[in-house]
Every structure is written in structure tokens, then in C-alpha cells.
Design an enzyme around this catalytic site. Structure first.
Site, short mmCIF file in Angstrom:
data_model
loop_
_atom_site.label_atom_id
_atom_site.label_comp_id
_atom_site.label_asym_id
_atom_site.label_seq_id
_atom_site.Cartn_x
_atom_site.Cartn_y
_atom_site.Cartn_z
N LYS A 111 43.38 43.29 43.41
CA LYS A 111 41.98 43.23 43.85
C LYS A 111 41.68 44.13 45.04
O LYS A 111 40.54 44.53 45.25
CB LYS A 111 41.59 41.78 44.17
N LYS A 192 44.74 40.99 30.54
CA LYS A 192 44.33 39.58 30.52
C LYS A 192 42.82 39.47 30.24
O LYS A 192 42.05 40.31 30.71
CB LYS A 192 44.65 39.04 31.93
N LYS A 195 36.81 37.48 33.44
CA LYS A 195 35.38 37.24 33.60
C LYS A 195 34.63 38.52 33.92
O LYS A 195 33.46 38.65 33.63
CB LYS A 195 35.15 36.28 34.77
#
Ligand code: AMP
Ligand code: TRP
Length: 326
Positions: A111, A192, A195
Site C-alpha cells: 500500500k 487477489k 474491493k
């Protein structure tokens, strides 16, 4: 009875990865555990959020918790920022965690990568998660595989504090689903399901219409050899579809693979569309009834009170242990 705690971030687009990896277990565990399910809004602000959207997403996730079958008579459902002990314990744990441990977290690396300035909250995110868990003397934490490293860190911190001050924290264990623990993106089975991915057909959201579910599955990436077998290394796309089928149906993935042996990818996809549509239909229906009800907010207020009472007991013990206050 053993105590269960888990949390989901209120960031929209809750997808079948979240459901099959984590949320579905939340429902099953209620039968023989004391369960506490949190909407972790303080974790969500580690990245910038629109305030109005954040508030909407908090209620969206709360409604989804109820819609999938979490029963507020059995379990506590509440919002993290309603209980001040999370942030307070987070600070105490920060003082018992090394910066090296945090900078090694793969989620932090992913991130923060490529950003010019990185918020401190992104680094200390796993410490707040550890506080969530330890605040309730949790035994079991049901989560997807991507949280394994964070659970390990939580255990390390608890063991470290207990080494200095005996019996301060219960050392929790992660609980991971066999089939659903890591659902991959439909358009790229090496990543993966997430969202935040741009491509809407990479995921199936829990509230997707039947047509969208069908489209996303029918165009899912597979391979060109045409054989259906479970082999995540060599056949990540087909294996992901078998896994999703297994997680929805409750059948072992080997049995699902055997059922489709000799059939074509089209057959697998068509049957999976039906299984997914059938599983998500009642969730959508329940959600529509609950989302704008007064009952939803009452459930969260009641949950905050019950969670707050447990948290306050732990915080008193922690303050006494560390000699905080007078
Ligand atoms: P989050 O939305 O990041 O708060 O995640 C909520 C829960 O869903 C956590 O327990 C995650 O581990 C789990 N989760 C997220 N993505 C996936 C995925 N692709 N497969 C399985 N579990 C997932
Ligand atoms: N970090 C988790 C995720 O991104 C969410 C979370 C926050 C959590 N606090 C938690 C999960 C405590 C389990 C227990 O998915």
C-alpha cells in the site's frame, strides 16, 4: 464459550472474497461461540475517505452483517470508533511493537509502495488491528489468508507483553477457511480479488444483479488446455472457479473437480453462475429490507454499549498493568 472477534473495513464493494474468506464463517461461529463483529472505520481512514461516503459504507456493512445472517441477539455488532478503547489500546501496543516489524508487513509494503509521503497510520494499521483483537480477550479470529501476517504480529505483541506482565492478554488464533481463504480476481487469477480493482468484472460484489454475476463469471479468465482439474499452480483460473464453487456449495474442492471431470469450461461456468446467484439472492433481499431501517442504527447503538462494557474492563486491567493514571 470461546470468544470470536473479527472486523471488516467499511469501504464499499464487499465481494465474494470477503464473504467466502471471512463473513460466511462469522455466521457459522455464532452457534457455539461468543461473537463480536466490528466495522473498523478507524482502519478505513488510513487512506483518505470522503466523510459522507464513509458514513454510508458503515451502514452498508452493518446491513450486510445482518443480511448474511449475523443475529444481533447472539452476536455483538458495532462500529469501532464508538468504543474509544481501540485507539487507546492501540497506543499502548505501539509502545510495545518495533518499527522494523511493521515495515516488514507485506500489506504495508504494497500500500505504501510508489507513494511520496506515507501516512503513519498505514504503518501502524496492524497495531490497531491487534488492539481490536486483544481488547476483547479474543480466542479466535476468523479472517482471509491475507491477514495471516497481521494475526501473527498480534500474537507476537501479546506474548511480548505477557512475558513482561504475566496474563495481561489472551493470545488469539487465526481461523482460515479451507476453500474460501484466498479468492482470486476473475479477470486475473494471479491477483487477489479486491474491493479497489478498477475492472468491475474482476470481482462479484455481494449485491450484484444476477446479470452482472453471470457476465463476470462467463468472461472469467481460464486457460486453453480445456481440462477441468484442481491445480492452482498450473491452472489458476479454473482452480479459482472450482474453489469458489466449493466454498459456496460446501462440497470439498476435489469432489467438485470430480463432478466436472470430462466436462467443458462452459459447463463449469454455467453451474457456478447458478450456485452464486442462488447463494446471493437472499442476501440481497434481506439487505434491501434492513439497510434503511431504524432497527439497524439501534442494533449498532446496542452493540457499542455491550462491546464498550467488555472493552472498559480490559482497559482498566491494562492501565493498572502499565501504571497509567493514578
Ligand atoms: P477488508 O475488506 O480488507 O476489511 O477484508 C475483510 C475480510 O475479507 C478479511 O478477513 C480479509 O482477509 C477477507 N478477504 C479480503 N479479500 C479476500 C479474498 N480475495 N479472498 C478471501 N478473503 C478475503
Ligand atoms: N485488517 C483487516 C482487513 O483488512 C480488518 C480488521 C481490522 C480486522 N481489525 C480487525 C480483522 C480485527 C480481524 C480482527 O481485512
Amino acid at each position: 464459550m470461546k470468544r470470536v472477534f473479527s472486523g471488516v473495513q467499511p469501504t464499499g464493494n464487499i465481494h465474494i472474497g470477503n464473504y467466502l474468506g471471512a463473513l460466511k464463517q462469522f455466521v457459522d461461529l455464532q452457534e457455539d461461540h461468543e461473537c463480536i463483529y466490528c466495522i473498523v472505520d478507524e482502519h478505513a481512514i488510513t487512506l483518505p475517505q470522503d466523510p459522507q461516503e464513509l458514513r454510508n459504507h458503515i451502514l452498508d456493512v452493518a446491513a450486510l452483517y445482518l443480511a448474511i445472517g449475523i443475529d444481533p441477539k447472539k452476536s455483538i455488532i458495532f462500529v469501532q470508533s464508538d468504543v474509544s478503547g481501540h485507539a487507546e489500546l492501540g497506543w499502548v501496543l505501539c509502545c510495545n511493537c518495533y518499527t522494523g516489524e511493521l515495515s516488514r508487513m507485506t500489506q504495508f509494503k504494497a500500500k505504501s509502495g510508489g507513494q511520496e509521503s506515507v501516512g503513519t497510520g498505514l504503518l501502524t494499521y496492524p497495531v490497531l488491528m491487534a488492539a481490536d483483537i486483544l481488547l476483547y480477550d479474543t480466542d479466535v479470529v476468523p479472517v482471509g489468508n491475507d491477514q495471516k501476517q497481521h494475526i501473527e504480529l498480534c500474537r507476537d505483541i501479546a506474548i511480548r507483553v505477557n512475558h513482561r506482565f504475566k496474563d495481561t492478554f489472551v493470545v488469539p488464533e487465526g481461523r482460515f477457511m479451507k476453500a474460501g481463504a484466498r479468492i482470486m480476481a476473475l479477470d486475473d487469477p494471479t491477483a487477489k480479488m479486491s474491493k479497489s480493482a478498477e475492472a468491475i468484472h474482476s470481482r462479484i460484489s455481494l449485491l450484484d444483479e444476477d446479470n452482472k454475476i453471470k457476465k463476470s463469471i462467463m468472461r472469467a479468465t481460464t486457460d486453453s488446455d480445456g481440462e477441468i482439474r484442481f491445480d492452482p499452480e498450473a491452472k489458476p483460473g479454473v482452480s479459482n472457479l472450482l474453489n469458489i464453487y466449493s466454498a459456496f456449495s460446501g462440497e470439498e474442492v476435489e469432489a467438485v473437480a470430480a463432478h466436472f471431470a470430462g466436462k467443458g469450461y462452459g459447463d463449469l461456468k454455467k453451474e457456478l453462475v447458478a450456485v452464486a446467484q442462488e447463494a446471493l439472492a437472499p442476501i440481497k433481499k434481506n439487505y434491501e429490507e434492513i439497510r434503511h431501517s431504524e432497527e439497524l442504527k439501534m442494533t449498532l447503538r446496542d452493540g457499542a454499549e455491550r462491546a464498550g462494557a467488555i472493552a472498559e474492563k480490559t482497559m482498566k486491567r491494562v492501565r493498572d498493568t502499565f501504571g497509567l493514571g493514578f
